[in-house]
Write a protein that holds these residues in place. Sequence first.
Motif, PDB file in Angstrom:
ATOM      1  N   THR A  37      -3.389  -5.528  -3.700  1.00 32.98           N
ATOM      2  CA  THR A  37      -3.509  -4.333  -2.855  1.00 32.98           C
ATOM      3  C   THR A  37      -3.184  -3.091  -3.682  1.00 32.98           C
ATOM      4  N   GLN A  38      -2.127  -3.201  -4.490  1.00 31.68           N
ATOM      5  CA  GLN A  38      -1.746  -2.040  -5.308  1.00 31.68           C
ATOM      6  C   GLN A  38      -2.780  -1.791  -6.403  1.00 31.68           C
TER       7      GLN A  38
ATOM      8  N   CYS B 189      -0.121   5.062  -0.836  1.00 29.74           N
ATOM      9  CA  CYS B 189      -1.024   5.259   0.299  1.00 29.74           C
ATOM     10  C   CYS B 189      -0.240   5.961   1.410  1.00 29.74           C
ATOM     11  N   ARG B 190      -0.734   7.102   1.833  1.00 29.19           N
ATOM     12  CA  ARG B 190      -0.039   7.859   2.880  1.00 29.19           C
ATOM     13  C   ARG B 190      -0.909   8.073   4.115  1.00 29.19           C
ATOM     14  N   PHE B 191      -2.108   7.493   4.110  1.00 26.51           N
ATOM     15  CA  PHE B 191      -2.992   7.653   5.268  1.00 26.51           C
ATOM     16  C   PHE B 191      -3.601   6.307   5.622  1.00 26.51           C
TER      17      PHE B 191
ATOM     18  N   ALA C 229       0.839  -1.203   0.000  1.00 27.79           N
ATOM     19  CA  ALA C 229       0.000   0.000   0.000  1.00 27.79           C
ATOM     20  C   ALA C 229       0.872   1.251   0.000  1.00 27.79           C
ATOM     21  N   ILE C 230       1.897   1.240   0.851  1.00 26.09           N
ATOM     22  CA  ILE C 230       2.793   2.409   0.910  1.00 26.09           C
ATOM     23  C   ILE C 230       3.474   2.616  -0.437  1.00 26.09           C
TER      24      ILE C 230
ATOM     25  N   VAL D 206      -5.950   6.309   0.704  1.00 23.92           N
ATOM     26  CA  VAL D 206      -6.144   5.989   2.114  1.00 23.92           C
ATOM     27  C   VAL D 206      -6.611   4.549   2.260  1.00 23.92           C
ATOM     28  N   MET D 207      -6.239   3.943   3.373  1.00 20.36           N
ATOM     29  CA  MET D 207      -6.583   2.538   3.597  1.00 20.36           C
ATOM     30  C   MET D 207      -6.948   2.312   5.063  1.00 20.36           C
TER      31      MET D 207
END
Lengths: 250, 452
Positions: free
Chosen positions: B145-146, B16-18, B11-12, B68-69
């Motif tokens: 996930t990506q 994804c940053r949140f 995710a990162i 966001v995740m």
Amino acid sequence: MAVVFKKTNMLTDKPFHYCPGCTHGIIHRLVAEVLEELGIGETAIGVAPVGCAVFAYDYFNCDMMEAAHGRAPAVATGAKRVHPDKAVFTYQGDGDLASIGAAEIVHAATRGEKITVIFVNNAIYGMTGGQMAPTTLPGQVTTTSPYGRDTNHCGFPVHVSEMLSTLNGPAYIERVSVHDVPNIKKAKAAIKKAFTLQMEGKGFTMVEVISSCPTNWGKTPKEALEWVKSDMLPAYPLGVYKDITAGGDE
Amino acid sequence: MKGNEAIAEAAIQAGCRFFFGYPITPQNQIPEYMSKRMPQVGGCFLQSESEVAAINMVYGAGGAGARVMTSSSSPGISLKQEGISYIVGAEVPCVIVNMVRGGPGLGSIQPAQSDYYQSTRGGGHGDYRMPVLAPGSVQEAVTLTQDAFDLADRYRTPVMVLGDGLIGQMMEPVDMEQASNRQPAADLQEKTWAATGHKPTQEAPRAIINSLYIDPVVLEQHCMKLQAKYDAIEAAECRWQEEMVDDAEIVIVAYGTTARIARSAMRKCREKGIKVGMIRPITLWPFPNAAIRATLKTAKKFLCVEMSTGQMVDDVRLAVEGQRPVEFYGRTGGMVPTVGEIVEKLEGMAGEPSAVEQLINQTTAALDQAATAAQETFAGFGSKIDAKVNDPAFIEKTEAFKQKTGELADKAFDGLAKGATLLGEIGSKAFGALSDLIGGNKNQNNNKEGNE
């Protein structure tokens, strides 16, 4: 001819749907004027509640989100974490904030979430037709407390400002009223201070505004304002409950 | 890498940053990993006060334009359903990971697939669908996930990554090279709709992130717009994997962890000469109906294997449209099916004749029965005849008949012989006279010729 009054451009031209004598309109205007005066309105993000102010996204002339019942502080948290430099505020009623959203407001406050909460307390569920709220006064008649709120049966009103002021996260909490002009001016000053401290990154800020609900209280607008003075204010005393800047500049 | 950690890092790497989450087993490694990594990449991890708050923080951050995740496990996902419904209605992109555990209620903390209905039918209120991606390995969990972030942004929808306790807890080697610093898909548009606190312009008027449409006419239009989006997702985003289906007489349908176990069972059956294949749905919604129907060419039967009492099997039956029997094998409550159990089930199914074979068998049996009856009938006749033939009275009569006919025949033959002799004598005389007559005429004829 000189312009003596001009509607703030932080309100849209959409006519309010609020009942005659309801003070939501005044509170909307105060918030909008403050946003404009502080120059943070055009880039603000507001979060509307579920309740009478559910259509607040139609009135505040900035980016808006509509939250589920009680969840506005969580939604505002998400938005503020993404845009820490923007003014983020919620506008919530007492059913939304003090009942179904009690967990969200307590934790946003204790986290010191850098948002401003406008908490409108009229001691009743207005939108759904006048049911008992967590803030309903002892003995107050509502559609779900037809014999008056019996504290032996359903407990006591929640005093949100007092409760949240015990936490370390809030920077500023004040309870105000808009039942007359001097109080409207005080209310605006409180809202302005709350947004100012938010933008300074001081922490969680909340202004509780005591409001009237003539329709569901079964009173005329004038009687309703009188009832605010006679019954609401003794139960919900006005004043600053938390101010981490007090004793400094002031 | 552990599945949960691989998902978090994926995710990162996808931007994804949140991350907003709440502790619940068996997915705790995701928030734990995020709490360590997010500050390193300038992101934000926030442990919320509840699952309800977490999903609403996701709504706020997604509505504000961020990738966001959140992640949770079954009971937590139930709590998130309110927020998911609002996120769908307001068309906010986000990724939700569900590491499914046994239920209902507090259930267990062991792997399960009993949230299939909740995930694919829309667990919250209202008229909606949500893409659901089901990884079958840790490596695939990284990819999906990506992909989920791209899908979410492309269609402005929440996307669920549906794993189970095993996928989350399992350690497998993962190649992160391709997943590293993955860029958003090229077709993705700028999120001009998001509430970013921007100055309103002609191109980007003020944003309203909202799921309230008080006018039913407008809400219906909104729902139809969502439906058109779901149609587009069904047409473009359905994914599955098929294995050994070309000649398969029994087709397994299984996803996630169960598909791995079913794959081993399939191979064991192939070694025994049973023609088993497998369809593994990768997107649970949209469901690979066409891929399953395509196997009808060879498939005589289907077997749906799940870690539940039978949820996806409904979709398999809908796909097969009643044309073949669809059987089910499942374990639930956190129990995992074994290869042996599935093989046994498949062997049982292979041993059972098909519908056509059953018809042939029935006909053959009926014919056999008729033949036996005929035999018995004729055997009855035979014995009756034997009894008659061996009856002394019958023998006496036939002997007497034979004797009588014999004497008569002798006399008749004698008579005939005498007759024949007489006829012979008469014939000789007659032919003698005829030959004299023919001889005189001959001479006269010769003379005539001499005169000419």
